[in-house]
Design an enzyme around this catalytic site. Structure first.
Site, mmCIF file in Angstrom:
data_model
loop_
_atom_site.group_PDB
_atom_site.id
_atom_site.type_symbol
_atom_site.label_atom_id
_atom_site.label_comp_id
_atom_site.label_asym_id
_atom_site.label_seq_id
_atom_site.Cartn_x
_atom_site.Cartn_y
_atom_site.Cartn_z
ATOM 1 N N TYR A 172 -1.389 -0.863 10.139
ATOM 2 C CA TYR A 172 -1.545 -1.465 8.808
ATOM 3 C C TYR A 172 -0.247 -1.307 8.008
ATOM 4 O O TYR A 172 0.242 -2.245 7.378
ATOM 5 C CB TYR A 172 -2.708 -0.775 8.096
ATOM 6 C CG TYR A 172 -2.947 -1.202 6.677
ATOM 7 C CD1 TYR A 172 -3.530 -2.431 6.392
ATOM 8 C CD2 TYR A 172 -2.602 -0.376 5.612
ATOM 9 C CE1 TYR A 172 -3.754 -2.834 5.092
ATOM 10 C CE2 TYR A 172 -2.820 -0.761 4.300
ATOM 11 C CZ TYR A 172 -3.404 -1.996 4.036
ATOM 12 O OH TYR A 172 -3.618 -2.384 2.742
ATOM 13 N N SER A 197 0.851 -1.193 0.000
ATOM 14 C CA SER A 197 0.000 0.000 0.000
ATOM 15 C C SER A 197 0.886 1.241 0.000
ATOM 16 O O SER A 197 2.016 1.209 0.513
ATOM 17 C CB SER A 197 -0.847 -0.008 1.271
ATOM 18 O OG SER A 197 -1.311 1.279 1.565
ATOM 19 N N SER A 198 0.340 2.352 -0.509
ATOM 20 C CA SER A 198 1.124 3.600 -0.507
ATOM 21 C C SER A 198 1.318 4.151 0.908
ATOM 22 O O SER A 198 2.148 5.030 1.113
ATOM 23 C CB SER A 198 0.459 4.652 -1.393
ATOM 24 O OG SER A 198 -0.843 4.939 -0.926
ATOM 25 N N CYS A 199 0.574 3.621 1.900
ATOM 26 C CA CYS A 199 0.737 4.160 3.266
ATOM 27 C C CYS A 199 1.995 3.646 3.943
ATOM 28 O O CYS A 199 2.282 4.021 5.073
ATOM 29 C CB CYS A 199 -0.500 3.888 4.105
ATOM 30 S SG CYS A 199 -0.679 2.169 4.515
ATOM 31 N N HIS A 205 -13.232 3.253 2.278
ATOM 32 C CA HIS A 205 -12.393 4.377 1.856
ATOM 33 C C HIS A 205 -13.258 5.511 1.296
ATOM 34 O O HIS A 205 -14.441 5.330 1.019
ATOM 35 C CB HIS A 205 -11.398 3.920 0.793
ATOM 36 C CG HIS A 205 -10.247 3.158 1.361
ATOM 37 N ND1 HIS A 205 -10.119 1.796 1.244
ATOM 38 C CD2 HIS A 205 -9.176 3.566 2.073
ATOM 39 C CE1 HIS A 205 -9.020 1.403 1.847
ATOM 40 N NE2 HIS A 205 -8.421 2.460 2.360
ATOM 41 N N LYS A 229 2.366 -4.109 6.336
ATOM 42 C CA LYS A 229 2.724 -4.156 4.911
ATOM 43 C C LYS A 229 4.239 -4.026 4.713
ATOM 44 O O LYS A 229 4.815 -4.661 3.819
ATOM 45 C CB LYS A 229 1.984 -3.052 4.149
ATOM 46 C CG LYS A 229 0.476 -3.313 4.028
ATOM 47 C CD LYS A 229 0.200 -4.542 3.196
ATOM 48 C CE LYS A 229 -1.268 -4.770 2.926
ATOM 49 N NZ LYS A 229 -1.502 -6.023 2.185
HETATM 50 P P1 GDP Z 1 -6.648 7.310 3.780
HETATM 51 O O1 GDP Z 1 -6.321 7.532 2.345
HETATM 52 O O2 GDP Z 1 -5.883 6.184 4.410
HETATM 53 O O3 GDP Z 1 -6.531 8.578 4.592
HETATM 54 O O4 GDP Z 1 -8.154 6.765 3.888
HETATM 55 P P2 GDP Z 1 -9.615 7.257 3.396
HETATM 56 O O5 GDP Z 1 -9.832 6.873 1.989
HETATM 57 O O6 GDP Z 1 -10.569 6.686 4.408
HETATM 58 O O7 GDP Z 1 -9.644 8.842 3.557
HETATM 59 C C1 GDP Z 1 -9.010 9.707 2.651
HETATM 60 C C2 GDP Z 1 -9.382 11.142 2.953
HETATM 61 O O8 GDP Z 1 -10.754 11.342 2.618
HETATM 62 C C3 GDP Z 1 -9.226 11.575 4.415
HETATM 63 O O9 GDP Z 1 -8.718 12.901 4.415
HETATM 64 C C4 GDP Z 1 -10.674 11.546 4.915
HETATM 65 O O10 GDP Z 1 -10.891 12.417 6.019
HETATM 66 C C5 GDP Z 1 -11.404 12.054 3.672
HETATM 67 N N1 GDP Z 1 -12.841 11.771 3.641
HETATM 68 C C6 GDP Z 1 -13.814 12.701 3.361
HETATM 69 N N2 GDP Z 1 -15.025 12.176 3.460
HETATM 70 C C7 GDP Z 1 -14.858 10.864 3.781
HETATM 71 C C8 GDP Z 1 -15.755 9.784 3.998
HETATM 72 O O11 GDP Z 1 -16.973 9.923 3.927
HETATM 73 N N3 GDP Z 1 -15.195 8.562 4.284
HETATM 74 C C9 GDP Z 1 -13.846 8.379 4.345
HETATM 75 N N4 GDP Z 1 -13.361 7.153 4.604
HETATM 76 N N5 GDP Z 1 -12.970 9.391 4.177
HETATM 77 C C10 GDP Z 1 -13.464 10.611 3.893
#
Ligand code: GDP
Length: 300
Positions: free
Chosen positions: A123, A94-96, A166, A127
């Site tokens: 996580y 993963s990119s994280c 996500h 990875k």
């Molecule tokens: P990340 O890429 O590991 O940070 O995981 P996410 O895909 O869950 O979140 C990506 C970004 O989208 C973060 O800045 C969240 O706060 C934002 N975000 C905005 N709205 C939402 C939502 O409804 N669900 C999730 N999961 N993230 C959201």
């Protein structure tokens, strides 16, 4: 999502001799079961796509599940692959795995050069351990085990859960339901300013098959588009694709996570691979699938 996309891609390339199991048929967390599976089936090539995955909220809420399940699954599969003489294994990370404040775009050599993002550190540690296992088995036993690091993915068979998923699938569902209900606004978590890069699962599957056929080295290979958008830009695109007329509101009590995690994809580009599905086109496809889930090819 990833496993079924890779299976579809391999079918399209003409491969036929598959050994697949879903999680109810084979619990990869149980070492003995995994050993027995590998000893009986003796696969030659393994795509290790199985993982405990989730969005920012799920990662923060279930850190023990994320570190334990991912480490135990990859330990079991990678060791059994070695023990039964698998010819080649591809491990998906993963990119994280990159430091929270890594220079952008992130090159493969930035691994382990700084502190990780807190919201998904367990996580990411799992990875990183997977990458290092592949390299260690290559160094000690000569196993052809490779690691690839996909950026944020979306596609058929995604998870649309409002809490645990996500951002991209969750926003598709939120905008769709708001349109249906005539709600005046959709809530976006955080500030909307973080940037994320999104790759369609079919492009990822294409890259994985390409690397399975063409890459045989230690270290890792980034898989992405090399382009990113802010969360607000993503939300506006989804709003347009869904045809929702209301407003966006921001919930500042929710975390932003890492400010940016754009992949440097020059290693993959130099090997001869590039993505093909543009974000807007991909969003239209997955929204159509979301509206008509029976059109999806069932998970093998
Ligand atoms: P990340 O890429 O590991 O940070 O995981 P996410 O895909 O869950 O979140 C990506 C970004 O989208 C973060 O800045 C969240 O706060 C934002 N975000 C905005 N709205 C939402 C939502 O409804 N669900 C999730 N999961 N993230 C959201």
């Amino acid at each position: 999502m990833v496993g079924s996309a890779i299976h579809r891609k391999l079918l399209g390339l003409g491969y036929t001799n598959f050994i697949t199991r879903n999680s109810s048929e084979l619990d990869l967390r149980i070492q003995e079961t995994v050993n027995e599976f590998f000893e009986t089936e003796r696969p030659d090539y393994v795509f290790l796509a199985a993982a405990k995955v989730g969005g920012i909220w799920a990662n923060q809420s279930f850190p023990a599940d994320f570190i334990y399940q991912n480490i135990v699954v990859q330990c079991n599969v990678i060791h059994s692959a070695y023990a039964t003489g698998v010819k080649k294994l591809l491990f998906l990370g993963s990119s994280c795995i990159y430091p929270k404040l890594a220079p952008q775009p992130m090159k493969e050599e930035y691994l382990l050069t700084g502190l990780l993002e807190q919201t998904n550190e367990p996580y990411a540690i799992a990875k990183i351990a997977g990458i290092k296992m592949c390299d260690a088995y290559r160094a000690q036993y000569g196993c052809n085990f490779i690691s690839v690091m996909p950026t944020n993915l979306y596609g058929p068979n995604d998870n649309y859960d409002l809490q645990n998923a996500h951002v991209l699938p969750t926003l598709i569902r939120k905008f769709h339901e708001a349109k249906q209900n005539g709600d005046p606004a959709v809530t976006v978590w955080g500030t909307g300013t973080p940037k994320r890069e999104f790759l369609h699962a079919d492009d990822l599957a294409d890259a994985c098959c390409f690397l399975m056929e063409n890459y045989n080295q230690e270290g890792l290979v980034n898989i992405g588009t090399g382009e990113d958008v802010t969360i607000t830009e993503l939300a506006l695109l989804i709003k347009e694709v869904v045809g929702y007329e209301g407003d966006l509101i921001y919930d500042a009590s929710k975390p932003d996570g890492t400010p940016r995690k754009l992949m440097d994809v020059s290693k993959l580009t130099n090997l001869g691979w590039k993505y093909s599905i543009e974000l807007k086109e991909g969003l239209k496809q997955v929204y159509a699938d979301y509206l008509n889930p029976s059109s999806l090819i069932p998970h093998p």
